[in-house]
Motif scaffolding. Structure first.
Motif, PDB file in Angstrom:
ATOM      1  N   THR A 105       0.826  -1.208   0.000  1.00 50.29           N
ATOM      2  CA  THR A 105       0.000   0.000   0.000  1.00 50.29           C
ATOM      3  C   THR A 105       0.859   1.257   0.000  1.00 50.29           C
ATOM      4  OG1 THR A 105      -1.718  -1.224   1.196  1.00 50.29           O
ATOM      5  CG2 THR A 105      -1.907   1.173   1.161  1.00 50.29           C
ATOM      6  N   ALA A 106       1.982   1.201   0.704  1.00 52.09           N
ATOM      7  CA  ALA A 106       2.905   2.341   0.699  1.00 52.09           C
ATOM      8  C   ALA A 106       3.496   2.556  -0.689  1.00 52.09           C
ATOM      9  CB  ALA A 106       4.015   2.128   1.725  1.00 52.09           C
ATOM     10  N   ASP A 107       3.811   1.462  -1.396  1.00 52.04           N
ATOM     11  CA  ASP A 107       4.281   1.578  -2.782  1.00 52.04           C
ATOM     12  C   ASP A 107       3.260   2.338  -3.623  1.00 52.04           C
ATOM     13  OD1 ASP A 107       6.612   0.119  -2.351  1.00 52.04           O
ATOM     14  OD2 ASP A 107       5.850  -1.732  -3.258  1.00 52.04           O
ATOM     15  N   LEU A 108       1.992   1.928  -3.507  1.00 51.98           N
ATOM     16  CA  LEU A 108       0.938   2.538  -4.309  1.00 51.98           C
ATOM     17  C   LEU A 108       0.762   4.011  -3.944  1.00 51.98           C
ATOM     18  CD1 LEU A 108      -2.313   3.342  -4.566  1.00 51.98           C
ATOM     19  CD2 LEU A 108      -1.239   2.133  -6.447  1.00 51.98           C
ATOM     20  N   ALA A 109       0.738   4.312  -2.653  1.00 50.61           N
ATOM     21  CA  ALA A 109       0.532   5.700  -2.221  1.00 50.61           C
ATOM     22  C   ALA A 109       1.647   6.605  -2.730  1.00 50.61           C
ATOM     23  CB  ALA A 109       0.443   5.765  -0.699  1.00 50.61           C
ATOM     24  N   PHE A 110       2.893   6.130  -2.620  1.00 56.26           N
ATOM     25  CA  PHE A 110       3.997   6.959  -3.088  1.00 56.26           C
ATOM     26  C   PHE A 110       4.007   7.023  -4.616  1.00 56.26           C
ATOM     27  CE2 PHE A 110       8.276   8.567  -3.656  1.00 56.26           C
ATOM     28  CZ  PHE A 110       8.316   9.531  -2.656  1.00 56.26           C
ATOM     29  N   GLY A 111       3.636   5.928  -5.274  1.00 57.65           N
ATOM     30  CA  GLY A 111       3.510   5.944  -6.730  1.00 57.65           C
ATOM     31  C   GLY A 111       2.437   6.915  -7.189  1.00 57.65           C
ATOM     32  N   LEU A 112       1.347   7.006  -6.438  1.00 60.57           N
ATOM     33  CA  LEU A 112       0.272   7.943  -6.742  1.00 60.57           C
ATOM     34  C   LEU A 112       0.767   9.378  -6.634  1.00 60.57           C
ATOM     35  CD1 LEU A 112      -2.737   8.166  -7.405  1.00 60.57           C
ATOM     36  CD2 LEU A 112      -3.237   7.843  -4.983  1.00 60.57           C
ATOM     37  N   LEU A 113       1.570   9.630  -5.609  1.00 56.18           N
ATOM     38  CA  LEU A 113       2.178  10.957  -5.452  1.00 56.18           C
ATOM     39  C   LEU A 113       3.043  11.300  -6.667  1.00 56.18           C
ATOM     40  CD1 LEU A 113       3.852  12.266  -2.197  1.00 56.18           C
ATOM     41  CD2 LEU A 113       4.928  12.622  -4.401  1.00 56.18           C
ATOM     42  N   LEU A 114       3.890  10.360  -7.064  1.00 55.69           N
ATOM     43  CA  LEU A 114       4.766  10.579  -8.219  1.00 55.69           C
ATOM     44  C   LEU A 114       3.957  10.780  -9.499  1.00 55.69           C
ATOM     45  CD1 LEU A 114       7.515   7.899  -7.533  1.00 55.69           C
ATOM     46  CD2 LEU A 114       7.915  10.359  -7.680  1.00 55.69           C
ATOM     47  N   ALA A 115       2.926   9.960  -9.678  1.00 54.02           N
ATOM     48  CA  ALA A 115       2.109  10.039 -10.887  1.00 54.02           C
ATOM     49  C   ALA A 115       1.410  11.388 -11.001  1.00 54.02           C
ATOM     50  CB  ALA A 115       1.084   8.913 -10.898  1.00 54.02           C
ATOM     51  N   ALA A 116       0.888  11.885  -9.855  1.00 57.91           N
ATOM     52  CA  ALA A 116       0.205  13.177  -9.873  1.00 57.91           C
ATOM     53  C   ALA A 116       1.198  14.319 -10.090  1.00 57.91           C
ATOM     54  CB  ALA A 116      -0.556  13.371  -8.560  1.00 57.91           C
ATOM     55  N   ALA A 117       2.323  14.256  -9.383  1.00 54.91           N
ATOM     56  CA  ALA A 117       3.304  15.345  -9.462  1.00 54.91           C
ATOM     57  C   ALA A 117       3.902  15.483 -10.853  1.00 54.91           C
ATOM     58  CB  ALA A 117       4.404  15.118  -8.434  1.00 54.91           C
ATOM     59  N   ARG A 118       4.231  14.365 -11.471  1.00 52.41           N
ATOM     60  CA  ARG A 118       4.884  14.382 -12.783  1.00 52.41           C
ATOM     61  C   ARG A 118       3.914  14.144 -13.943  1.00 52.41           C
ATOM     62  NH1 ARG A 118      10.288  14.350 -13.123  1.00 52.41           N
ATOM     63  NH2 ARG A 118       9.675  15.082 -15.195  1.00 52.41           N
ATOM     64  N   ARG A 119       2.621  14.140 -13.639  1.00 53.36           N
ATOM     65  CA  ARG A 119       1.564  14.076 -14.659  1.00 53.36           C
ATOM     66  C   ARG A 119       1.701  12.838 -15.549  1.00 53.36           C
ATOM     67  NH1 ARG A 119       1.457  20.111 -17.108  1.00 53.36           N
ATOM     68  NH2 ARG A 119      -0.423  19.279 -18.144  1.00 53.36           N
ATOM     69  N   ILE A 120       2.073  11.722 -14.945  1.00 59.69           N
ATOM     70  CA  ILE A 120       2.383  10.515 -15.708  1.00 59.69           C
ATOM     71  C   ILE A 120       1.170   9.955 -16.457  1.00 59.69           C
ATOM     72  CG2 ILE A 120       3.163   8.114 -15.500  1.00 59.69           C
ATOM     73  CD1 ILE A 120       5.098   9.124 -13.294  1.00 59.69           C
ATOM     74  N   PRO A 121      -0.004   9.781 -15.816  1.00 60.66           N
ATOM     75  CA  PRO A 121      -1.150   9.267 -16.584  1.00 60.66           C
ATOM     76  C   PRO A 121      -1.566  10.220 -17.716  1.00 60.66           C
ATOM     77  CG  PRO A 121      -1.534   9.046 -14.232  1.00 60.66           C
ATOM     78  CD  PRO A 121      -0.324   9.913 -14.391  1.00 60.66           C
ATOM     79  N   GLU A 122      -1.531  11.508 -17.431  1.00 58.30           N
ATOM     80  CA  GLU A 122      -1.889  12.502 -18.434  1.00 58.30           C
ATOM     81  C   GLU A 122      -0.929  12.437 -19.631  1.00 58.30           C
ATOM     82  OE1 GLU A 122      -2.444  17.380 -18.651  1.00 58.30           O
ATOM     83  OE2 GLU A 122      -1.803  16.424 -16.784  1.00 58.30           O
ATOM     84  N   ALA A 123       0.364  12.294 -19.335  1.00 57.33           N
ATOM     85  CA  ALA A 123       1.366  12.216 -20.398  1.00 57.33           C
ATOM     86  C   ALA A 123       1.230  10.936 -21.210  1.00 57.33           C
ATOM     87  CB  ALA A 123       2.770  12.317 -19.788  1.00 57.33           C
ATOM     88  N   ASP A 124       0.929   9.837 -20.539  1.00 60.88           N
ATOM     89  CA  ASP A 124       0.726   8.567 -21.233  1.00 60.88           C
ATOM     90  C   ASP A 124      -0.440   8.680 -22.222  1.00 60.88           C
ATOM     91  OD1 ASP A 124       1.062   5.524 -21.406  1.00 60.88           O
ATOM     92  OD2 ASP A 124      -1.020   5.701 -20.758  1.00 60.88           O
ATOM     93  N   HIS A 125      -1.532   9.273 -21.762  1.00 58.94           N
ATOM     94  CA  HIS A 125      -2.694   9.462 -22.652  1.00 58.94           C
ATOM     95  C   HIS A 125      -2.332  10.392 -23.814  1.00 58.94           C
ATOM     96  CE1 HIS A 125      -6.819   9.996 -23.964  1.00 58.94           C
ATOM     97  NE2 HIS A 125      -6.624  11.294 -23.937  1.00 58.94           N
ATOM     98  N   TYR A 126      -1.541  11.403 -23.546  1.00 61.67           N
ATOM     99  CA  TYR A 126      -1.126  12.375 -24.570  1.00 61.67           C
ATOM    100  C   TYR A 126      -0.380  11.679 -25.709  1.00 61.67           C
ATOM    101  CZ  TYR A 126       1.036  16.732 -26.312  1.00 61.67           C
ATOM    102  OH  TYR A 126       1.443  17.792 -27.083  1.00 61.67           O
ATOM    103  N   VAL A 127       0.505  10.753 -25.336  1.00 58.33           N
ATOM    104  CA  VAL A 127       1.264  10.020 -26.352  1.00 58.33           C
ATOM    105  C   VAL A 127       0.368   9.034 -27.096  1.00 58.33           C
ATOM    106  CG1 VAL A 127       3.148   8.381 -26.727  1.00 58.33           C
ATOM    107  CG2 VAL A 127       3.464  10.276 -25.122  1.00 58.33           C
ATOM    108  N   LYS A 128      -0.383   8.229 -26.354  1.00 57.72           N
ATOM    109  CA  LYS A 128      -1.182   7.163 -26.969  1.00 57.72           C
ATOM    110  C   LYS A 128      -2.337   7.689 -27.817  1.00 57.72           C
ATOM    111  CE  LYS A 128      -0.058   3.595 -23.584  1.00 57.72           C
ATOM    112  NZ  LYS A 128      -0.520   2.818 -22.416  1.00 57.72           N
ATOM    113  N   SER A 129      -2.798   8.895 -27.533  1.00 56.88           N
ATOM    114  CA  SER A 129      -3.893   9.474 -28.311  1.00 56.88           C
ATOM    115  C   SER A 129      -3.405  10.216 -29.548  1.00 56.88           C
ATOM    116  CB  SER A 129      -4.720  10.425 -27.432  1.00 56.88           C
ATOM    117  OG  SER A 129      -3.908  11.504 -26.975  1.00 56.88           O
ATOM    118  N   GLY A 130      -2.086  10.189 -29.785  1.00 60.37           N
ATOM    119  CA  GLY A 130      -1.538  10.785 -30.993  1.00 60.37           C
ATOM    120  C   GLY A 130      -1.332  12.293 -30.947  1.00 60.37           C
TER     121      GLY A 130
END
Length: 326
Positions: A105-130
């Protein structure tokens, strides 16, 4: 006299089922989706033991349909789905599964922090959507995590594990808790702070408290107003500890920088929920402990607790000790 019956109305790792079959008849329904009420109540009617995830709510009227029940073993560390007072009144033992999911759970919580801070899901969608047409100086600018201040509200096992991860990123960790934790203050260099100070100083505010009557909705408009305008709010504990409407408002008005959320007041999120259209909000489907290894360990711990109850032994993770007669 026949063997006791353990009802398992969820898909669980097979090793837990096999273990329980050595001490009981197991009524195992490998349901991935929630069963209808009628199916669940039917299974309860002959159950001496119940092994469940926290998605099942065990309150008074439901328990009326389980006249033989001796034990309820939650496959979770949280137990806000259990009416402990009513279970105790009926002499039914209740257990949970602490420790085995802490690191995951700590892995996930810290990963969530990283994902939000560095906009990782948003960036992934940006690439995959062309949409990605090339490198740009201001493309997907995020917020530094290393060297930032992390405020942890609720400092138990998982909070401590998150602090250790933050240490590896050179973060300054503040924590607010009912009790101070001198061991970690010395070992990890963390600093105790009152809530107001923590909210005002932190670049990332992470809540990690159990859901109880005293924590329900305790993060609201007042707390969000104390945060820095570029701070991020992270929640991987329980959705109902946050006043969701206040969080939506703080985000919409730009009073905080963003959020990473694994839990919500209502799950699943309705399709028109504001979070789903907010680019600076990372939303996950309540998956804090969702690894194969950890779910297997959780199910086995619950199974061991159940076997102990059925054999007349005090289980290791008993939540309502009043029911146990020495």
């Amino acid at each position: 006299m026949g063997r006791p019956v353990v009802f398992i109305p969820d898909k669980v790792p097979e090793e837990a089922v096999r273990y329980l079959e050595t001490v009981a008849e197991v009524d195992y329904r490998a349901w991935e989706e929630l069963p209808g009420e009628a199916k669940f109540l039917q299974g309860l009617e002959r159950a001496d033991g119940l092994l469940v995830y926290s998605r099942h709510k065990l309150k008074g009227p439901v328990l009326d349909r389980a006249p033989r029940l001796k034990g309820v073993c939650n496959i979770a560390v949280g137990y806000d789905n259990l009416d402990l007072e009513e279970l105790t009144r009926r002499g039914i033992a209740a257990t949970n599964t602490p420790d085995v999911l802490t690191e995951t759970t700590a892995d996930l919580a810290f990963g969530l922090l990283l994902a939000a801070a560095r906009r990782i899901p948003e960036a992934d969608h940006y690439v995959k959507s062309g949409q990605w047409k090339g490198w740009l100086p201001s493309l997907m600018l995020g917020k530094d995590v290393h060297g930032a201040v992390l405020g942890i509200i609720g400092y138990g096992r998982i909070g401590s594990a998150i602090a250790r991860r933050a240490n590896g990123f050179g973060m300054k960790v503040l924590y607010s808790n009912l009790e101070r934790v001198p061991r970690d203050e010395a070992a990890l260099g963390i600093e105790y702070a009152a809530m107001e100070e923590l909210l005002g100083r932190s670049d990332y505010v992470l809540v990690q408290v159990p859901l109880t009557p005293s924590t329900a909705g305790f993060i609201g408009e007042r707390e969000f107003s104390m945060m820095k305008p570029d701070a991020y709010f992270i929640n991987a504990s329980r959705g109902a500890v946050v006043q969701e409407e206040a969080l939506v408002k703080a985000l919409a008005e730009g009073r905080i920088g963003g959020a990473g959320l694994d839990v919500f007041e209502r799950e699943p999120l309705p399709p028109d929920h504001p979070f789903l259209s907010m680019p600076r909000v990372v939303t996950l489907p309540h998956m804090g402990s969702a690894t194969r290894q950890t779910r297997a360990a959780m199910a086995m711990k619950a199974a061991v607790n159940m076997a102990a109850i059925l054999q007349g032994k005090r289980p290791e993770n008993l939540l309502n000790g009043q029911v146990w007669k020495q």
